[in-house]
Motif scaffolding. Structure first.
Motif, PDB file in Angstrom:
ATOM      1  N   ARG A 101      49.905  10.092 -46.810  1.00  0.00           N
ATOM      2  CA  ARG A 101      49.681   9.034 -47.816  1.00  0.00           C
ATOM      3  C   ARG A 101      48.932   9.598 -49.018  1.00  0.00           C
ATOM      4  O   ARG A 101      49.278   9.342 -50.160  1.00  0.00           O
ATOM      5  CB  ARG A 101      48.875   7.867 -47.213  1.00  0.00           C
ATOM      6  CG  ARG A 101      49.644   6.949 -46.287  1.00  0.00           C
ATOM      7  CD  ARG A 101      50.640   6.083 -47.033  1.00  0.00           C
ATOM      8  NE  ARG A 101      50.048   5.092 -47.917  1.00  0.00           N
ATOM      9  CZ  ARG A 101      49.954   3.799 -47.643  1.00  0.00           C
ATOM     10  NH1 ARG A 101      50.394   3.326 -46.491  1.00  0.00           N
ATOM     11  NH2 ARG A 101      49.455   2.947 -48.523  1.00  0.00           N
ATOM     12  N   GLU A 102      47.893  10.386 -48.729  1.00  0.00           N
ATOM     13  CA  GLU A 102      47.100  11.003 -49.806  1.00  0.00           C
ATOM     14  C   GLU A 102      47.975  11.891 -50.691  1.00  0.00           C
ATOM     15  O   GLU A 102      47.929  11.794 -51.922  1.00  0.00           O
ATOM     16  CB  GLU A 102      46.039  11.918 -49.190  1.00  0.00           C
ATOM     17  CG  GLU A 102      44.664  11.316 -49.046  1.00  0.00           C
ATOM     18  CD  GLU A 102      43.759  12.314 -48.297  1.00  0.00           C
ATOM     19  OE1 GLU A 102      42.965  11.820 -47.515  1.00  0.00           O
ATOM     20  OE2 GLU A 102      43.892  13.555 -48.488  1.00  0.00           O
ATOM     21  N   GLU A 116      50.280   9.918 -52.844  1.00  0.00           N
ATOM     22  CA  GLU A 116      49.581   9.248 -53.947  1.00  0.00           C
ATOM     23  C   GLU A 116      49.200  10.228 -55.054  1.00  0.00           C
ATOM     24  O   GLU A 116      49.174   9.874 -56.226  1.00  0.00           O
ATOM     25  CB  GLU A 116      48.338   8.518 -53.420  1.00  0.00           C
ATOM     26  CG  GLU A 116      48.696   7.155 -52.851  1.00  0.00           C
ATOM     27  CD  GLU A 116      47.665   6.630 -51.862  1.00  0.00           C
ATOM     28  OE1 GLU A 116      46.497   7.046 -51.947  1.00  0.00           O
ATOM     29  OE2 GLU A 116      48.059   5.818 -50.998  1.00  0.00           O
ATOM     30  N   GLN A 117      48.921  11.488 -54.665  1.00  0.00           N
ATOM     31  CA  GLN A 117      48.573  12.502 -55.673  1.00  0.00           C
ATOM     32  C   GLN A 117      49.792  12.955 -56.477  1.00  0.00           C
ATOM     33  O   GLN A 117      49.664  13.413 -57.601  1.00  0.00           O
ATOM     34  CB  GLN A 117      47.970  13.734 -54.984  1.00  0.00           C
ATOM     35  CG  GLN A 117      46.581  13.501 -54.417  1.00  0.00           C
ATOM     36  CD  GLN A 117      46.189  14.617 -53.434  1.00  0.00           C
ATOM     37  OE1 GLN A 117      46.890  15.622 -53.308  1.00  0.00           O
ATOM     38  NE2 GLN A 117      45.083  14.432 -52.741  1.00  0.00           N
ATOM     39  N   LYS A 174      56.949   8.940 -56.778  1.00  0.00           N
ATOM     40  CA  LYS A 174      56.014   7.937 -56.270  1.00  0.00           C
ATOM     41  C   LYS A 174      56.714   7.125 -55.183  1.00  0.00           C
ATOM     42  O   LYS A 174      57.846   6.662 -55.381  1.00  0.00           O
ATOM     43  CB  LYS A 174      55.603   6.996 -57.408  1.00  0.00           C
ATOM     44  CG  LYS A 174      54.676   7.645 -58.424  1.00  0.00           C
ATOM     45  CD  LYS A 174      53.293   7.816 -57.822  1.00  0.00           C
ATOM     46  CE  LYS A 174      52.291   8.352 -58.834  1.00  0.00           C
ATOM     47  NZ  LYS A 174      51.066   8.847 -58.166  1.00  0.00           N
TER      48      LYS A 174
END
Ligand SMILES: [Fe+2]
Length: 171
Positions: free
Chosen positions: A40-41, A44-45, A50
């Motif tokens: 998830r991280e 998101e980065q 996206k």
């Protein structure tokens, strides 16, 4: 590594950029062992791909989007034909380029796959002269399996199958 060999063979057969296909094949499962919070991280980065609301409901595809981000941020890969192939190797996507189609097919049929009927699938799909048709056959088989198991089908897979049907005229 099984995916790598088959993907490069497909690249040669279909006249694709073998280095691009090789890069995508080496990178595609790079993040697969990461825990879901880390995926998830990473997603998101990322800036190129996206995750959509629907992507977030399909954790099995997260490692592809995450690996595309790692490819750019850690390895400086900026070829979007490679990064999109990695991001969408699990679901496919409408308009996916040839490197993405080759990886999608190779990932499904790579030598260590042992699902029922894999030998016949290899004979039927790897002999096709049109890579788009090969990817359509893979998408159809994936859709069929998901529907038979009553699992949620990702819209990208369906959209890719419909797009390839239009492209190839194979209804
Ligand atoms: Fe994967």
């Amino acid at each position: 590594m099984g995916v790598e060999g088959l993907a490069v063979a497909l690249a040669c057969r279909h006249g694709l950029d073998a280095e691009g296909v090789l890069t995508a094949a080496l990178l595609h499962d790079y993040a697969k062992a990461e825990p879901q919070e880390r995926l998830r991280e990473l997603m998101e980065q990322g800036t190129d791909y996206k995750p959509t609301e629907e992507d977030l409901r399909h954790p099995a595809m997260w490692h592809g989007i995450a690996a595309a981000h790692v490819g750019r941020s850690e390895y400086g890969i900026d070829d979007l034909r490679v990064l999109e192939a990695v991001a969408y190797h699990t679901t496919g996507n409408e308009g996916l380029g040839p490197i993405g189609l080759a990886l999608y097919v190779a990932d499904y049929l790579e030598p260590t796959r042992g699902f029922n009927g894999v030998e016949q699938a290899r004979r039927e799909i790897l002999t096709l002269t049109d890579l788009r048709q090969a990817a359509l056959e893979v998408a159809r088989r994936k859709i069929d399996k998901i529907q038979r198991k009553n699992q949620p089908l990702h819209g990208r897979t369906l959209a890719m199958a419909r797009w390839l049907e239009r492209e190839t005229g194979k209804k």
